[in-house]
Design an enzyme around this catalytic site. Structure first.
Site, PDB file in Angstrom:
ATOM      1  N   MET A   8       0.808  -1.223   0.000  1.00  0.00           N
ATOM      2  CA  MET A   8       0.000   0.000   0.000  1.00  0.00           C
ATOM      3  C   MET A   8       0.843   1.275   0.000  1.00  0.00           C
ATOM      4  O   MET A   8       0.482   2.256   0.638  1.00  0.00           O
ATOM      5  CB  MET A   8      -0.969  -0.023   1.188  1.00  0.00           C
ATOM      6  CG  MET A   8      -1.911  -1.206   1.171  1.00  0.00           C
ATOM      7  SD  MET A   8      -2.704  -1.471  -0.426  1.00  0.00           S
ATOM      8  CE  MET A   8      -4.401  -1.521   0.032  1.00  0.00           C
ATOM      9  N   HIS A  36      -5.364  -5.487  -7.879  1.00  0.00           N
ATOM     10  CA  HIS A  36      -6.296  -4.512  -7.300  1.00  0.00           C
ATOM     11  C   HIS A  36      -7.707  -5.110  -7.353  1.00  0.00           C
ATOM     12  O   HIS A  36      -8.078  -5.732  -8.354  1.00  0.00           O
ATOM     13  CB  HIS A  36      -6.240  -3.200  -8.093  1.00  0.00           C
ATOM     14  CG  HIS A  36      -7.151  -2.154  -7.518  1.00  0.00           C
ATOM     15  ND1 HIS A  36      -6.883  -1.518  -6.326  1.00  0.00           N
ATOM     16  CD2 HIS A  36      -8.337  -1.674  -7.953  1.00  0.00           C
ATOM     17  CE1 HIS A  36      -7.869  -0.680  -6.057  1.00  0.00           C
ATOM     18  NE2 HIS A  36      -8.760  -0.752  -7.024  1.00  0.00           N
ATOM     19  N   GLU A  63      -9.410 -13.058  -6.528  1.00  0.00           N
ATOM     20  CA  GLU A  63      -8.010 -12.597  -6.552  1.00  0.00           C
ATOM     21  C   GLU A  63      -7.053 -13.776  -6.371  1.00  0.00           C
ATOM     22  O   GLU A  63      -6.013 -13.856  -7.031  1.00  0.00           O
ATOM     23  CB  GLU A  63      -7.757 -11.579  -5.430  1.00  0.00           C
ATOM     24  CG  GLU A  63      -8.471 -10.260  -5.617  1.00  0.00           C
ATOM     25  CD  GLU A  63      -8.107  -9.260  -4.512  1.00  0.00           C
ATOM     26  OE1 GLU A  63      -6.915  -9.013  -4.293  1.00  0.00           O
ATOM     27  OE2 GLU A  63      -9.039  -8.734  -3.871  1.00  0.00           O
TER      28      GLU A  63
HETATM   29  C1  GAR Z   1      -6.227  -7.217  -1.736  1.00  0.00           C
HETATM   30  O1  GAR Z   1      -7.627  -7.175  -1.876  1.00  0.00           O
HETATM   31  C2  GAR Z   1      -5.563  -6.439  -2.854  1.00  0.00           C
HETATM   32  O2  GAR Z   1      -6.232  -6.538  -4.079  1.00  0.00           O
HETATM   33  C3  GAR Z   1      -5.636  -5.027  -2.318  1.00  0.00           C
HETATM   34  O3  GAR Z   1      -5.315  -5.172  -0.961  1.00  0.00           O
HETATM   35  C4  GAR Z   1      -5.769  -6.445  -0.508  1.00  0.00           C
HETATM   36  C5  GAR Z   1      -4.621  -7.126   0.176  1.00  0.00           C
HETATM   37  O4  GAR Z   1      -5.024  -8.307   0.785  1.00  0.00           O
HETATM   38  N1  GAR Z   1      -4.736  -4.157  -3.012  1.00  0.00           N
HETATM   39  C6  GAR Z   1      -5.054  -2.894  -3.319  1.00  0.00           C
HETATM   40  O5  GAR Z   1      -6.089  -2.365  -2.985  1.00  0.00           O
HETATM   41  C7  GAR Z   1      -4.000  -2.162  -4.144  1.00  0.00           C
HETATM   42  N2  GAR Z   1      -4.507  -0.907  -4.542  1.00  0.00           N
HETATM   43  P1  GAR Z   1      -3.952  -9.423   1.155  1.00  0.00           P
HETATM   44  O6  GAR Z   1      -2.867  -8.723   1.983  1.00  0.00           O
HETATM   45  O7  GAR Z   1      -4.711 -10.414   1.989  1.00  0.00           O
HETATM   46  O8  GAR Z   1      -3.419 -10.003  -0.107  1.00  0.00           O
END
Ligand code: GAR
Length: 224
Positions: free
Chosen positions: A93, A112, A177
């Protein structure tokens, strides 16, 4: 000798997408090997997931550096030390500078939780619901300097239900995802995609050489 591409992963938290990549990379024919997981936030769950899987980890805390450039130099040093050839943001992030992005150009993926270019940024699912969208999804793309921007490698569509909350929608998209990211990294690591300007195209080896194919969406997880 292993022909697997060496992949570094950048995380900031929970690491469930990292876990999907860890699990996929266990398959003998998977074309990528995770060689380092770097978190910019100390003590996050994703670091524990990597440790359990026996993958080297380090924390490069952006708060410890006087500038973005100094933070990114430390990222580069860690990734270089691990011999990373490809880089995956998995819930990372932090925005990265043009200079860092250009060093990893077309070797650096992000995931994303929306159908980009719609709904970039934070609070994605709340904004999707407020907009009254009926379909959302997730996207894996090559990283460019602007947030959640860059050539799209793969997408999965996810339906929105009338009674969805932010939490129920986030969970359904997250399941997609976890299917999509290993698929997209496989395409990139195996050389099945290439760039045509700023567009990603699929490539296949045929008897007459290499030819261009349409990219396809992978099957979605069931039980919507
Ligand atoms: C996920 O949903 C990913 O797509 C998002 O953060 C989450 C992380 O989850 N990323 C963004 O929003 C990037 N702009 P995780 O740490 O469990 O993989």
């Amino acid at each position: 000798m292993s022909t697997k591409r060496r992949v570094g992963v950048l995380i900031s938290g929970r690491g469930s997408n990292l876990q999907a990549l860890i699990d996929a990379a266990k398959a003998p024919d998977y074309p990528a090997k995770l060689v380092l997981v770097v978190s910019n936030v100390p003590d996050v769950q994703g670091l524990t997931r990597a440790e359990v899987a026996g993958i080297p980890t380090c924390t490069v805390n952006h708060r410890d550096f006087p500038s973005r450039e100094a933070f990114e130099a430390a990222l580069d040093e860690a990734l270089g030390g691990a011999g990373a050839e490809l880089l995956c943001n998995a819930g990372f992030m932090r925005l990265l500078t043009e200079s860092f992005v250009s060093r990893w150009l077309n070797r650096h993926l992000n995931i994303h939780p929306s159908l980009l270019p719609a709904f970039k940024g934070l609070d994605t699912h709340a904004r999707v619901l407020n907009a009254g969208a009926t379909i959302t999804g997730c996207t894996v793309h090559f990283v460019r300097a602007a947030m959640d921007d860059g050539p799209i490698v793969a997408q999965a569509a996810v339906p929105i239900h009338a009674d969805d909350t932010e939490e129920s929608l986030a969970a359904r998209v997250l399941a997609a995802e976890h299917r999509l990211y290993p698929h997209a990294l496989r395409l990139v690591a195996s050389g099945q995609v290439t760039m045509d300007g700023e567009r990603v195209v699929g490539m296949l080896e045929g008897a007459d050489g290499t030819y261009e194919v349409a990219l396809f969406s992978p099957p979605l997880p069931g039980n919507f």
